[in-house]
Design a protein around this motif. Structure first.
Motif, PDB file in Angstrom:
ATOM      1  N   GLN A 106     -18.140  -0.950  -6.808  1.00 13.84           N
ATOM      2  CA  GLN A 106     -18.927   0.018  -7.572  1.00 13.84           C
ATOM      3  C   GLN A 106     -19.862   0.820  -6.663  1.00 13.84           C
ATOM      4  O   GLN A 106     -21.007   1.094  -7.001  1.00 13.84           O
ATOM      5  N   ARG A 107     -19.345   1.186  -5.502  1.00 17.16           N
ATOM      6  CA  ARG A 107     -20.071   2.054  -4.570  1.00 17.16           C
ATOM      7  C   ARG A 107     -19.371   3.411  -4.503  1.00 17.16           C
ATOM      8  O   ARG A 107     -19.025   3.906  -3.436  1.00 17.16           O
ATOM      9  N   GLN A 108     -19.162   4.013  -5.674  1.00 13.66           N
ATOM     10  CA  GLN A 108     -18.399   5.260  -5.738  1.00 13.66           C
ATOM     11  C   GLN A 108     -19.034   6.386  -4.936  1.00 13.66           C
ATOM     12  O   GLN A 108     -18.341   7.298  -4.485  1.00 13.66           O
ATOM     13  N   GLU A 109     -20.353   6.342  -4.754  1.00 16.86           N
ATOM     14  CA  GLU A 109     -21.036   7.455  -4.114  1.00 16.86           C
ATOM     15  C   GLU A 109     -20.623   7.659  -2.665  1.00 16.86           C
ATOM     16  O   GLU A 109     -20.879   8.728  -2.098  1.00 16.86           O
ATOM     17  N   ILE A 110     -19.989   6.654  -2.032  1.00 16.40           N
ATOM     18  CA  ILE A 110     -19.613   6.817  -0.631  1.00 16.40           C
ATOM     19  C   ILE A 110     -18.158   7.233  -0.459  1.00 16.40           C
ATOM     20  O   ILE A 110     -17.719   7.484   0.658  1.00 16.40           O
ATOM     21  N   LEU A 111     -17.408   7.328  -1.552  1.00 20.36           N
ATOM     22  CA  LEU A 111     -15.996   7.698  -1.432  1.00 20.36           C
ATOM     23  C   LEU A 111     -15.828   9.100  -0.853  1.00 20.36           C
ATOM     24  O   LEU A 111     -14.932   9.352  -0.047  1.00 20.36           O
ATOM     25  N   GLY A 112     -16.686  10.015  -1.270  1.00 21.40           N
ATOM     26  CA  GLY A 112     -16.613  11.377  -0.754  1.00 21.40           C
ATOM     27  C   GLY A 112     -16.919  11.442   0.733  1.00 21.40           C
ATOM     28  O   GLY A 112     -16.306  12.225   1.474  1.00 21.40           O
ATOM     29  N   ILE A 113     -17.871  10.632   1.178  1.00 18.48           N
ATOM     30  CA  ILE A 113     -18.188  10.565   2.619  1.00 18.48           C
ATOM     31  C   ILE A 113     -16.991  10.047   3.390  1.00 18.48           C
ATOM     32  O   ILE A 113     -16.639  10.565   4.456  1.00 18.48           O
ATOM     33  N   TYR A 114     -16.365   9.008   2.860  1.00 16.09           N
ATOM     34  CA  TYR A 114     -15.165   8.473   3.507  1.00 16.09           C
ATOM     35  C   TYR A 114     -14.093   9.541   3.649  1.00 16.09           C
ATOM     36  O   TYR A 114     -13.447   9.674   4.698  1.00 16.09           O
ATOM     37  N   MET A 115     -13.846  10.299   2.577  1.00 16.77           N
ATOM     38  CA  MET A 115     -12.776  11.286   2.620  1.00 16.77           C
ATOM     39  C   MET A 115     -13.095  12.395   3.623  1.00 16.77           C
ATOM     40  O   MET A 115     -12.213  12.841   4.363  1.00 16.77           O
ATOM     41  N   GLN A 116     -14.346  12.828   3.653  1.00 17.35           N
ATOM     42  CA  GLN A 116     -14.722  13.858   4.626  1.00 17.35           C
ATOM     43  C   GLN A 116     -14.563  13.343   6.056  1.00 17.35           C
ATOM     44  O   GLN A 116     -14.136  14.069   6.955  1.00 17.35           O
ATOM     45  N   ARG A 117     -14.894  12.072   6.252  1.00 15.58           N
ATOM     46  CA  ARG A 117     -14.732  11.471   7.583  1.00 15.58           C
ATOM     47  C   ARG A 117     -13.250  11.425   7.968  1.00 15.58           C
ATOM     48  O   ARG A 117     -12.881  11.671   9.119  1.00 15.58           O
ATOM     49  N   SER A 118     -12.412  11.116   6.974  1.00 13.43           N
ATOM     50  CA  SER A 118     -10.971  11.103   7.227  1.00 13.43           C
ATOM     51  C   SER A 118     -10.464  12.503   7.542  1.00 13.43           C
ATOM     52  O   SER A 118      -9.588  12.673   8.397  1.00 13.43           O
ATOM     53  N   TRP A 119     -10.997  13.514   6.860  1.00  9.73           N
ATOM     54  CA  TRP A 119     -10.604  14.900   7.153  1.00  9.73           C
ATOM     55  C   TRP A 119     -10.898  15.253   8.605  1.00  9.73           C
ATOM     56  O   TRP A 119     -10.091  15.914   9.269  1.00  9.73           O
ATOM     57  N   ILE A 120     -12.050  14.841   9.079  1.00  6.92           N
ATOM     58  CA  ILE A 120     -12.430  15.158  10.466  1.00  6.92           C
ATOM     59  C   ILE A 120     -11.448  14.521  11.444  1.00  6.92           C
ATOM     60  O   ILE A 120     -10.946  15.172  12.373  1.00  6.92           O
ATOM     61  N   ILE A 121     -11.150  13.246  11.236  1.00 10.66           N
ATOM     62  CA  ILE A 121     -10.267  12.527  12.149  1.00 10.66           C
ATOM     63  C   ILE A 121      -8.844  13.061  12.072  1.00 10.66           C
ATOM     64  O   ILE A 121      -8.192  13.324  13.090  1.00 10.66           O
ATOM     65  N   LEU A 122      -8.336  13.244  10.863  1.00 14.20           N
ATOM     66  CA  LEU A 122      -6.956  13.696  10.690  1.00 14.20           C
ATOM     67  C   LEU A 122      -6.771  15.149  11.129  1.00 14.20           C
ATOM     68  O   LEU A 122      -5.718  15.505  11.671  1.00 14.20           O
ATOM     69  N   SER A 123      -7.776  15.984  10.911  1.00 11.43           N
ATOM     70  CA  SER A 123      -7.672  17.380  11.356  1.00 11.43           C
ATOM     71  C   SER A 123      -7.611  17.462  12.878  1.00 11.43           C
ATOM     72  O   SER A 123      -6.836  18.251  13.439  1.00 11.43           O
ATOM     73  N   SER A 124      -8.412  16.644  13.532  1.00 12.34           N
ATOM     74  CA  SER A 124      -8.366  16.606  15.000  1.00 12.34           C
ATOM     75  C   SER A 124      -7.007  16.117  15.486  1.00 12.34           C
ATOM     76  O   SER A 124      -6.440  16.647  16.452  1.00 12.34           O
ATOM     77  N   SER A 125      -6.463  15.118  14.801  1.00 10.40           N
ATOM     78  CA  SER A 125      -5.143  14.612  15.165  1.00 10.40           C
ATOM     79  C   SER A 125      -4.066  15.664  14.926  1.00 10.40           C
ATOM     80  O   SER A 125      -3.109  15.777  15.703  1.00 10.40           O
ATOM     81  N   THR A 126      -4.219  16.432  13.864  1.00 13.10           N
ATOM     82  CA  THR A 126      -3.256  17.476  13.549  1.00 13.10           C
ATOM     83  C   THR A 126      -3.219  18.543  14.633  1.00 13.10           C
ATOM     84  O   THR A 126      -2.145  19.009  15.024  1.00 13.10           O
ATOM     85  N   VAL A 127      -4.383  18.927  15.107  1.00 15.28           N
ATOM     86  CA  VAL A 127      -4.438  19.906  16.197  1.00 15.28           C
ATOM     87  C   VAL A 127      -3.714  19.375  17.425  1.00 15.28           C
ATOM     88  O   VAL A 127      -2.989  20.107  18.117  1.00 15.28           O
ATOM     89  N   ALA A 128      -3.877  18.073  17.692  1.00 18.55           N
ATOM     90  CA  ALA A 128      -3.203  17.461  18.845  1.00 18.55           C
ATOM     91  C   ALA A 128      -1.692  17.410  18.671  1.00 18.55           C
ATOM     92  O   ALA A 128      -0.954  17.346  19.667  1.00 18.55           O
ATOM     93  N   LEU A 129      -1.211  17.457  17.413  1.00 16.82           N
ATOM     94  CA  LEU A 129       0.225  17.381  17.149  1.00 16.82           C
ATOM     95  C   LEU A 129       0.913  18.748  17.121  1.00 16.82           C
ATOM     96  O   LEU A 129       2.143  18.816  17.131  1.00 16.82           O
TER      97      LEU A 129
END
Length: 502
Positions: A106-129
């Protein structure tokens, strides 16, 4: 929040400590858990079929443009897009682990932070690909592809770059919504993508005669449609507890999130590319054309069927993460049992159907007698592959829910690439069993991996896993007072998942 109440209070506490199969109300509990699993699995299965349909529909229209165009598009989708998307899919799995555990707690408030963090990591990986897309032509020439196919594939790859960045949003939004059991959004948005894909293909390819370029535009339309729908749904008020807007906190504590994402990427990539090697390994055997054609037919059937076990993978990973995050280890264990039983029953039914329809299935795909006979022989292997694949992805989903991606990656390397592939090459080349021997060896690798995952799942200390997450959450809550925004302590939960993955 009807779905939340179902998943939050699924099972009675008095069943703890007793055998599941002799506890009171087992069958009613089994039915309730099955419904909870199918709510997630059904949408995941439908979404995967829709995704697969994007490529099939586009290739069908391109097939009327020309053989060279179809060969180039098929090569790019199966090799370049397949290679890069497998990495993005895998890395996005880490988001599902953390979001599922946080939502269960029941810590829903951090789900958005997690997703934004994933966007940062995956976007950087995408540029490398992206270099794979710019250098497709020389890469394919190096792999022995004809010059005309390699040259046209290079042009096709450039049109697929927008899709590469689309994958980042598509798979992360899916994990974000699945962890909250908002499955209807992923399902109908994917269906809407199929509709737009068909309409745009008809308009650009058939009506306006734009050829291959029109088909590639349509393929991008199909992929971006569900992304836009899901993004609007998440950011425009339909997820008020889980999405509170963009935050600079997404840039904090990137390292533990990155480690879990990389482990997830390696694990899933090893899974996806294992059976793709079948086609590559058949290139040097006798009667290669018959072998490749018959194998492609079987793998095409397998690709459609894999939507079912992969749906259960998504479902059980969410259920395990939710229940452990909520501190209910017995319910998480029960969800695993129910999921394995459901998926295995489906696998047994499909095995019987394939064996019963062996003669008819081959005729559906080809009129060539020699290929029909080859398919007839391979369908036995396909039937047992499907049975194994009805169990193995569920166990893989358990590992995802626990955050054990790195550990499973090592298991995949050992079972697949140290046992399966070498054994397949020995049977196929040394003992001259051809494609049958190669596939049989790889099935053995899958069997060993399934047994390993079964043993690991059986040995899981569910109480300890739930306690680890609970301790991390307590530590997190003690850092910031309850009346303050809790997002600053997000890293503690991530550390817990990463520690479990080691």
């Amino acid at each position: 929040m009807e779905e939340e109440s179902v998943t939050s209070h699924l099972l009675p506490a008095q069943g703890r400590g007793r055998s599941f199969f002799i506890s009171p109300g087992f069958f009613s509990r089994f039915w309730i858990e099955s419904k909870a699993l199918w709510k997630i699995a059904g949408a995941a299965i439908f979404s995967r079929l829709a995704i697969y349909a994007y490529n099939v529909i586009t290739q069908a229209f391109v097939g009327h443009v020309g053989d060279l165009e179809l060969a180039a598009l098929s090569m790019v989708i199966s090799v370049v897009v397949g290679f890069t998307s497998a990495i993005i899919i895998g890395m996005g799995t880490a988001l599902g682990t953390l979001c599922g555990q946080a939502y269960g707690a029941q810590r829903q408030e951090i789900l958005g932070i997690y997703m934004q963090r994933s966007w940062i990591i995956l976007s950087s990986s995408t540029v490398a690909l992206t270099p794979f897309y710019f250098f497709t032509t020389p890469i394919l020439k190096l792999c022995g592809q004809p010059d005309d196919i390699a040259k046209l594939s290079g042009k096709v790859s450039l049109w697929c770059i927008p899709m590469l960045f689309c994958f980042v949003l598509f798979f992360t939004l899916n994990r974000f919504l699945q962890s909250q059991s908002k499955n209807f959004v992923t399902a109908w948005s994917s269906a809407l993508g199929v509709v737009f894909n068909v309409l745009s293909c008809w308009l650009f390819v058939s009506k306006w005669s734009m050829g291959l370029e029109g088909a590639l535009i349509s393929l991008n339309v199909g992929w971006w449609t569900p992304v836009i729908v899901q993004y609007v749904y998440v950011t425009c008020g339909w997820c008020p507890d889980a999405w509170t807007g963009y935050s600079m906190e997404a840039f904090e504590d990137i390292w533990p999130f990155l480690k879990l994402s990389v482990a997830s990427g390696v694990m899933i990539w090893l899974e996806i590319w294992y059976y793709r090697l079948l086609v590559l390994l058949t290139g040097n055997i006798k009667d290669v054309e018959v072998a490749v054609d018959s194998l492609s037919i079987c793998l095409n059937i397998n690709s459609w069927e894999m939507a079912i076990p992969l749906g259960f993978l998504a479902s059980i990973s969410v259920r395990v993460a939710n229940e452990l995050g909520a501190g209910r280890p017995e319910e998480a264990k029960f969800a695993v049992i129910v999921s394995v039983i459901n998926s295995t029953i489906i696998g047994l039914v499909l095995l019987v159907l394939i064996l019963a329809l062996r003669s008819d299935l081959a005729q559906v795909f080809t009129d060539t007698i020699i290929i029909q006979k080859a398919v007839y022989k391979l369908l036995i292997l396909l039937a047992f592959t499907i049975l194994l694949n009805s169990i193995q992805p569920v166990l893989l989903g358990v590992a995802v829910g626990l955050g054990w991606q790195a550990f499973v990656a090592y298991i995949n390397i050992g079972c697949y690439y140290i046992i399966g592939v070498p054994l397949g090459m020995i049977l196929g080349y040394l003992f001259n069993f051809g494609v049958t021997g190669i596939w049989l060896g790889m099935i053995c690798g899958t069997g060993v991996q399934t047994l390993a995952l079964m043993f690991i799942t059986w040995r899981v200390d569910w109480d300890m896993e739930a306690k680890n997450i609970e301790n991390k959450l307590k530590k997190w809550s003690s850092v910031k007072p309850q009346n303050e925004k809790n997002n600053h302590g997000v890293a503690n939960l991530e550390d817990g998942a990463v520690e479990q993955s080691r």
